[in-house]
Enzyme design. Structure first.
Site, PDB file in Angstrom:
ATOM      1  CG  ASN A   1       0.375   1.731 -26.726  1.00  0.00           C
ATOM      2  OD1 ASN A   1      -0.789   1.422 -26.968  1.00  0.00           O
ATOM      3  ND2 ASN A   1       0.855   2.951 -26.969  1.00  0.00           N
ATOM      4  CB  SER A   2       3.228  -3.193 -30.407  1.00  0.00           C
ATOM      5  OG  SER A   2       2.517  -4.324 -29.970  1.00  0.00           O
ATOM      6  NE  ARG A   3      -1.746   1.877 -29.831  1.00  0.00           N
ATOM      7  CZ  ARG A   3      -2.931   2.313 -29.413  1.00  0.00           C
ATOM      8  NH1 ARG A   3      -3.933   2.424 -30.256  1.00  0.00           N
ATOM      9  NH2 ARG A   3      -3.143   2.625 -28.150  1.00  0.00           N
TER      10      ARG A   3
ATOM     11  CE  LYS B   1     -11.946   4.101 -28.641  1.00  0.00           C
ATOM     12  NZ  LYS B   1     -11.013   3.973 -27.516  1.00  0.00           N
TER      13      LYS B   1
ATOM     14  CE1 TYR C   1     -11.071  -9.617 -27.318  1.00  0.00           C
ATOM     15  CE2 TYR C   1     -11.385 -11.455 -25.812  1.00  0.00           C
ATOM     16  CZ  TYR C   1     -10.630 -10.390 -26.262  1.00  0.00           C
ATOM     17  OH  TYR C   1      -9.449 -10.095 -25.650  1.00  0.00           O
TER      18      TYR C   1
ATOM     19  CG  ASP D   1      -9.514   6.227 -31.364  1.00  0.00           C
ATOM     20  OD1 ASP D   1      -9.740   5.780 -30.231  1.00  0.00           O
ATOM     21  OD2 ASP D   1      -8.625   7.065 -31.589  1.00  0.00           O
TER      22      ASP D   1
ATOM     23  CG  HIS E   1     -11.632   8.274 -26.960  1.00  0.00           C
ATOM     24  ND1 HIS E   1     -11.009   7.777 -25.834  1.00  0.00           N
ATOM     25  CD2 HIS E   1     -10.930   7.787 -28.016  1.00  0.00           C
ATOM     26  CE1 HIS E   1      -9.982   7.024 -26.185  1.00  0.00           C
ATOM     27  NE2 HIS E   1      -9.911   7.002 -27.496  1.00  0.00           N
TER      28      HIS E   1
ATOM     29  CG  ASN F   1     -18.580  -7.901 -25.619  1.00  0.00           C
ATOM     30  OD1 ASN F   1     -18.780  -8.545 -24.587  1.00  0.00           O
ATOM     31  ND2 ASN F   1     -17.411  -7.359 -25.906  1.00  0.00           N
TER      32      ASN F   1
ATOM     33  CB  SER G   1      -6.366   4.473 -24.995  1.00  0.00           C
ATOM     34  OG  SER G   1      -6.644   5.799 -25.375  1.00  0.00           O
TER      35      SER G   1
ATOM     36  CB  CYS H   1     -10.955  -0.302 -22.904  1.00  0.00           C
ATOM     37  SG  CYS H   1     -10.071   0.253 -21.442  1.00  0.00           S
TER      38      CYS H   1
ATOM     39  CE1 TYR I   1       1.897   4.961 -29.677  1.00  0.00           C
ATOM     40  CE2 TYR I   1       0.808   6.902 -28.761  1.00  0.00           C
ATOM     41  CZ  TYR I   1       0.789   5.557 -29.102  1.00  0.00           C
ATOM     42  OH  TYR I   1      -0.349   4.833 -28.892  1.00  0.00           O
ATOM     43  N   GLY I   2       2.190   7.764 -32.403  1.00  0.00           N
ATOM     44  CA  GLY I   2       0.851   8.026 -32.952  1.00  0.00           C
ATOM     45  C   GLY I   2       0.093   9.189 -32.327  1.00  0.00           C
ATOM     46  N   GLY I   3      -0.395   8.969 -31.107  1.00  0.00           N
ATOM     47  CA  GLY I   3      -1.264   9.964 -30.467  1.00  0.00           C
ATOM     48  C   GLY I   3      -0.577  11.306 -30.239  1.00  0.00           C
TER      49      GLY I   3
ATOM     50  CE  LYS J   1      -7.231   8.927 -29.925  1.00  0.00           C
ATOM     51  NZ  LYS J   1      -7.122   7.918 -28.911  1.00  0.00           N
TER      52      LYS J   1
ATOM     53  NE  ARG K   1      -3.357   8.651 -26.103  1.00  0.00           N
ATOM     54  CZ  ARG K   1      -3.820   8.538 -24.881  1.00  0.00           C
ATOM     55  NH1 ARG K   1      -3.658   9.528 -24.013  1.00  0.00           N
ATOM     56  NH2 ARG K   1      -4.463   7.467 -24.487  1.00  0.00           N
TER      57      ARG K   1
HETATM   58  O1  SAT Z   1      -2.048   6.838 -29.481  1.00  0.00           O
HETATM   59  S1  SAT Z   1      -3.432   7.133 -29.689  1.00  0.00           S
HETATM   60  O2  SAT Z   1      -3.819   8.221 -28.788  1.00  0.00           O
HETATM   61  O3  SAT Z   1      -3.664   7.541 -31.042  1.00  0.00           O
HETATM   62  C1  SAT Z   1      -4.353   5.775 -29.351  1.00  0.00           C
HETATM   63  C2  SAT Z   1      -5.024   5.869 -28.059  1.00  0.00           C
HETATM   64  O4  SAT Z   1      -4.344   5.967 -27.028  1.00  0.00           O
HETATM   65  O5  SAT Z   1      -6.274   5.850 -28.015  1.00  0.00           O
HETATM   66 MN    MN Z   2      -8.292   6.154 -28.664  1.00  0.00          MN
END
Ligand code: SAT
Ligand code: MN
Length: 584
Positions: free
Chosen positions: A362-364, A252, A488, A275, A226, A491, A248, A250, A197-199, A206, A69
């Protein structure tokens, strides 16, 4: 194409501006998805992974300048600058429209314009909201089918209800100089250009479900957050739902599908979302949550059998990977997955450690939530699920204890507003810098944080059975940089304490900054955490917290007169209590 005239007109106008070669209305069918994939394989947008061991798994390599992002290119465009608040970059709507429309002009020449109707939330839920994304990216269209309820049924709901959020997206020329992610909350409109990119590009996520929805939620009396949503079932079969906000990257996703430690036989995790949570005050005075999404867009690096076996299992088939590395036999690979050496890095170069990590940090992965072994059918409930506890978390090497309980809803809102966390690779910019990230919403709140905190307080006042509010920190380190807590699955031990507190089943140590577990309060059976480390994790340093509260005071004041006085008073209460301790 549609009986909704506003939608038909908008598609026509966008096509006139962007000049696509073709227009395709997405119906969300399997055949359509297969055709999108086939097309992308042909053009090289997707690379086939080993179909024998990873059926229907593909790899997408994005432009190397387009991997996260871009918060500095993201704008909230309200007529009044102050409505966007100091937490957003603002642009005058007229200027913003002119700026991006110039970039959209002719942007889809030679491409297909996809009309992507989608529903955020269960299709039959009154809490769900619909949108339509227009995009020239088949990767976006295919990903939206995984991440949302996309296609015909969503369009039918739009035709019934008449209202929908509009999102216009084009890859443009992918030049970061001509990349903008613009939000027009009053118009329920998003315009995003120059990024795949995703976000930035999957606009349901988002842009819609947080920035536009948070604005809408304030007007309509709910919250768009979030947060992951998970159910924790105890050995007695009682189910407690938790909503937890973390910035992001961390953890979730890992937490949402946590696997109980071996000592916790009889405990079970029910994954609802990883998310985003939309939270509503129910008629019964409880807070109810839906996950507006239908899939996970999770961070790959660090995901392994040890850290998140559920994720590893769900990623064996029907997954789109983005910017991961690849082994010689075409399996996806990332740092932390195994000790194998990949053959190709995320840019497709022969792997050379001198070039940095093999997978982009940040690979997804993009995958349907239903593929997760701990996925819960309760994610489809139109009513949502009732929330027992809200957790705010951050990544902080020092100061913040493992867990802290707010004394009241107001105190919890202060806790959320004061959250800070080290930055991650999920956004471009420096990694590891501690910044304030209220409610993990710094990049995502579509309006002024002062108004947002006031809305949180007002929502709490409507809850007769408000959830408890907690703060956690899985990332505390000692002076040598060693993590003090294993994290992990372990928690769950902290979640157990939180649930026991909500039930009034255990006592706590009271301090001005919140309530802490007593010695033995967190069950350490079978765990290799020393009592010294545990003391460090469940203890607060009054002097350091006083300094922190001074910083929080300055931070809150930075948002000016829209910050509710209650928050200042609450902060002063905490500081006053700390001064009493340090003076004593
Ligand atoms: O790229 S996203 O915004 O969808 C993922 C994130 O950063 O939480
Ligand atoms: Mn997120």
């Amino acid at each position: 194409m549609t009986s909704n005239q506003a939608l038909a007109d908008w598609v026509r106008d966008v096509a006139a501006l962007t000049q696509p070669d073709r227009i395709h209305w997405c119906d969300g069918s399997q055949a359509e998805y297969d055709a999108l994939i086939a097309d992308m394989l042909q053009t090289g947008t997707l690379i086939e992974l080993d179909q024998e061991t990873r059926p229907r798994c593909y790899l997408h390599r994005s432009d190397p300048s387009d991997v996260a992002r871009t918060e500095h290119l993201t704008f909230v465009c309200t007529p009044e600058r102050d409505d966007a608040g100091p937490n957003n970059q603002w642009m005058d709507p007229t200027e913003a429209h002119a700026k991006v429309d110039a970039l959209f002009a002719g942007a889809m020449r030679g491409r297909t314009l996809y009309v992507v109707p989608y529903c955020m939330g269960p299709l039959d839920s009154p809490l769900a909201r619909c949108g339509v994304e227009i995009t020239d990216s088949p990767y976006v269209a295919a990903s939206m089918r995984i991440m949302t309820r996309m296609g015909r049924p969503a369009l039918e709901r739009i035709e019934r209800e008449g209202s929908f959020v509009r999102g216009l997206h084009s890859l443009g020329d992918l030049d970061p100089e001509r990349r903008f992610i613009m939000h027009f909350p009053q118009e329920l409109l998003i315009k995003s250009i120059g990024s795949g990119y995703g976000g930035n590009a999957l606009l349901g996520k988002k842009c819609h479900a947080l920035r536009i929805a948070s604005y809408q939620a304030r007007q309509e009396g709910w919250l768009a957050e979030h947060m992951l949503i998970m159910g924790v079932e105890d050995p007695q079969g009682r189910l407690h739902y938790i909503a937890a906000a973390f910035p992001s990257a961390c953890g979730k996703t890992n937490m949402a599908m946590l696997i109980p430690p071996v000592e916790y036989r009889g405990w079970k995790i029910h994954t609802i979302g990883d998310d985003i949570a939309w939270l509503h005050v129910g008629d019964d005075g409880r807070l109810w949550a839906i996950n507006p999404e239908a899939g996970f867009f999770g961070v790959a690096p660090g995901t392994s059998r040890h850290t998140n076996a559920n994720a590893v299992d769900m990623l064996q088939h029907d997954t789109i990977f983005t910017n991961v590395a690849m082994t010689a036999d075409r399996r996806p690979w990332w740092e932390g997955l195994s000790d194998e050496t990949p053959a190709f890095d995320w840019q497709g170069r022969p792997y050379d450690p001198a070039n940095g990590p093999a997978a982009h940090p940040n690979s997804r992965f993009t995958v349907s939530a239903k593929q997760c072994p701990s996925w819960s059918p309760a994610a489809e409930l139109a009513s949502g699920v009732p929330i027992t506890a809200i957790i705010f978390g951050g990544r902080r090497a020092s100061l913040a204890p493992l867990v802290l309980e707010a004394k009241s809803w107001q105190h919890g809102v202060l806790m959320g507003a004061a959250m800070a966390s080290e930055t991650t690779a999920a956004a471009t910019g420096k990694v590891g810098v501690t910044r304030r990230d209220p409610m993990a919403m710094q990049p995502f709140c579509g309006y002024h944080f002062g108004d947002y905190w006031a809305h949180w307080l007002a929502t709490g006042a409507r809850l007769s059975k408000a959830p408890g509010i907690y703060q956690v920190n899985w990332f505390r380190r000692d002076a040598q940089g060693r993590f003090l807590w294993p994290g992990y699955g372990e928690n769950l031990r902290v979640l157990k304490w939180i649930i026991e507190r909500c039930q009034g089943a255990v006592d706590a140590a009271h301090t001005p900054v919140g309530n802490l577990p007593l010695r033995g309060g967190i069950d350490l059976t079978g765990l290799d955490v020393s009592h010294d480390d545990m003391r460090e994790l469940t203890h607060i340093d009054p002097q350091a917290w006083l300094t922190e509260m001074d910083e929080v005071a300055g931070f809150l004041h930075g948002f000016g007169p829209r910050v509710p006085q209650v928050l200042h008073d609450e902060r002063e209460r905490v500081s006053h209590g700390l001064r009493n301790i340090t003076a004593g």
